[in-house]
Enzyme design. Structure first.
Site, mmCIF file in Angstrom:
data_model
loop_
_atom_site.group_PDB
_atom_site.id
_atom_site.type_symbol
_atom_site.label_atom_id
_atom_site.label_comp_id
_atom_site.label_asym_id
_atom_site.label_seq_id
_atom_site.Cartn_x
_atom_site.Cartn_y
_atom_site.Cartn_z
ATOM 1 N N LYS A 79 -9.637 5.952 -67.432
ATOM 2 C CA LYS A 79 -9.122 5.405 -66.250
ATOM 3 C C LYS A 79 -7.423 6.251 -66.340
ATOM 4 C CE LYS A 79 -7.409 0.699 -64.242
ATOM 5 N NZ LYS A 79 -7.717 -0.502 -64.560
ATOM 6 N N SER A 156 -8.895 -3.169 -60.534
ATOM 7 C CA SER A 156 -8.056 -1.937 -60.444
ATOM 8 C C SER A 156 -8.799 -0.710 -61.126
ATOM 9 C CB SER A 156 -6.819 -1.915 -61.189
ATOM 10 O OG SER A 156 -7.048 -2.072 -62.463
ATOM 11 N N SER A 180 -10.543 -6.273 -64.080
ATOM 12 C CA SER A 180 -10.489 -5.054 -63.384
ATOM 13 C C SER A 180 -11.500 -3.910 -64.104
ATOM 14 C CB SER A 180 -8.906 -4.503 -63.754
ATOM 15 O OG SER A 180 -8.044 -5.292 -62.877
#
Length: 489
Positions: A79, A156, A180
């Protein structure tokens, strides 16, 4: 298809020279070339020729009889909020304020990936500073759901989830502050695992809510998540929140008939849960009962105050953590006047709308006269809920239910109603609030052919047992074998 093999088998094939790591790299990069521009998955990417060179170096080590790591030759993604010292990769949190920022060091989990000979090929798109449940808050445009391009992939960690779901990486790391990792896994039809708080080092993870953030694994199966976790989990003296000891492995065979599952009544409310999600959740709960497990419905009694308390705490911590982005130390710098103008102009142009909203609300709940009424009270509620959950998990082995109230929603559907977006986390924030491990596994498809996830949560430190149970479920079901149209044939 080679990408359908478990991670452990891929590594074994590479170690025995039955599979050259460059073949795996080429397959993944072929997928990236076909679909990344459309789906908007990667924020930065190592050039193919450099990844192939690194793959050849691993193959040479194997040929020389040298030791290679547990993740040897696996192309993985991280990420965009995990620090990585690589000239080709940025750590930008999908924000204008950190655009083109190169970290001078590796996050501990990234360092572990490299030490185990994984090939970190890129950083993935995300909601800016991990603030969002849809991936729509990225400053560089949303990532699209591979099952349907008009639907969100979840957030996210949406970019990491889509990378794994489409074969643009064999596994990926995300971060989970309130769901997330699990929610995008559910929306993309893969497995998303959030370990016990502190099990994976947070050193090098750009913080959103420090007492809630946790690095998590995005893989195709629970077996892969267990393998991935075992390879990178360690005690970290650089992280004050790191567990004092490694998680114990769980090697016993799982007998589902000996287990006791709690299904909260609040998770079955047709007013808040969509028909498709309710149907899938009920089906898997009944399936567990058919395997001989005890499945008992029980009211939790505190869900009404969970989301408000969670967001008060997370916003407050975000306000504090994002204070470092001031235009002076690193990242974007705007303004030619005094210090106040520098701060204002940099943050005004560098932060997106949702980040500004959370900073402002977080600053308010921490301000004089409101601290005790909001932040102090929220922490009291958290302590109360944590005690309740730990008591519940002493009676039950696992808490089960949906990951999200509905299936992947359409882009723009919730943008005008932040509260509706925040309620997407109503079933997932409990694990972060109580520091428990939790996982989302595929649980079927909706009438519109969109993925649905099923969540299991256990007591802290019980991570491997949780993963073993999910392995046992996936050994007898086939929900995790379904692939989006972009999956290589």
């Amino acid at each position: 298809m080679i990408l359908d093999f478990p991670l452990s088998q891929l590594v074994q094939k590479i170690k025995t020279s039955d599979l050259h790591p460059s073949a795996l790299v080429n397959l993944v990069y072929d997928q990236i070339e076909k679909f990344d521009q459309k789906l908007n998955v990667y924020r930065s990417l190592v050039p193919r020729e450099i990844s192939l060179k690194r793959a050849d170096q691993i193959a040479q080590k194997i040929s020389n009889g040298e030791r290679v790591g547990k993740l040897a030759g696996l192309p993985v993604a991280i990420k965009d909020n995990l620090s990585i010292a690589d000239p080709d990769l940025t750590t930008g949190c999908s924000s204008r304020i950190l655009e083109s920022y190169h970290s001078p060091y590796n996050a501990t989990v990234v360092k572990a990936l490299k030490e185990e000979d994984a090939l970190v090929i890129g950083t993935t798109n995300m909601d800016e500073f991990a603030m969002g449940s849809s991936n729509e808050n990225s400053a560089f445009g949303p990532t699209l759901n591979p099952w349907h391009s008009t639907r969100v992939p979840g957030g996210s960690s949406g970019g990491s989830a889509v990378a794994v779901a489409t074969g643009m990486a064999v596994a990926a790391l995300g971060s989970d502050t309130g769901g997330s990792v699990r929610q995008p896994a559910a929306f993309c039809g893969i497995t998303g695992f959030k370990p016990t708080y502190g099990a994976l080092s947070r050193y090098g993870l750009v913080a959103y809510g420090s007492s809630l953030d946790q690095v998590g694994c995005l893989t195709r199966t629970a077996e892969d998540s267990a393998y991935f976790l075992e390879a990178i989990q360690a005690v970290d003296t650089k992280d004050s929140t790191s567990l004092a000891q490694k998680l114990d492995s769980f090697d016993e065979q799982i007998d589902l008939s000996t287990l006791k599952f709690c299904l909260p009544n609040e998770y079955l409310d047709s007013k808040t849960v969509s028909e498709d999600v309710l149907k899938s959740t009920t089906y898997l709960a009944e399936w567990l009962a058919q395997q001989g497990a005890t499945v008992e419905k029980k009211s939790l009694g505190f869900l009404d105050c969970l989301i408000p308390a969670y967001y008060v705490i997370s916003f407050a911590e975000a306000s504090s953590n994002l204070g470092r982005f001031d235009g002076i130390r690193y990242g974007l710098r705007r303004g030619n006047g005094g210090l106040d103008e520098l701060y204002k102009t940099t943050r005004e142009s560098g932060f997106g709308t949702e980040v500004k909203r959370r900073i402002m609300l977080g600053t308010f709940v921490l301000s004089a006269g409101y601290y005790d009424a909001y932040y102090g009270k929220a922490n009291q509620i958290r302590a109360f809920i944590e005690k309740k959950i730990h008591t519940l998990l002493a009676e039950f082995d696992f808490l089960i239910g949906p990951v999200s109230p509905g299936v992947p929603f359409k882009f723009g559907e919730k943008n005008d109603d932040p509260l509706a977006m925040y309620l997407e986390d109503i079933y997932s924030v409990l694990a972060n609030f109580t520091r428990c491990p939790a996982i989302s596994i595929p649980a079927g498809m909706s009438k519109e052919d969109l993925p649905i996830g099923f969540q299991l949560m256990s007591k802290p430190m019980d991570d491997y047992r949780l993963l073993k149970v999910c392995e046992a479920i996936q050994a007898k079901t086939d929900f995790h074998t379904r692939r989006p149209p972009q999956w290589p044939s």
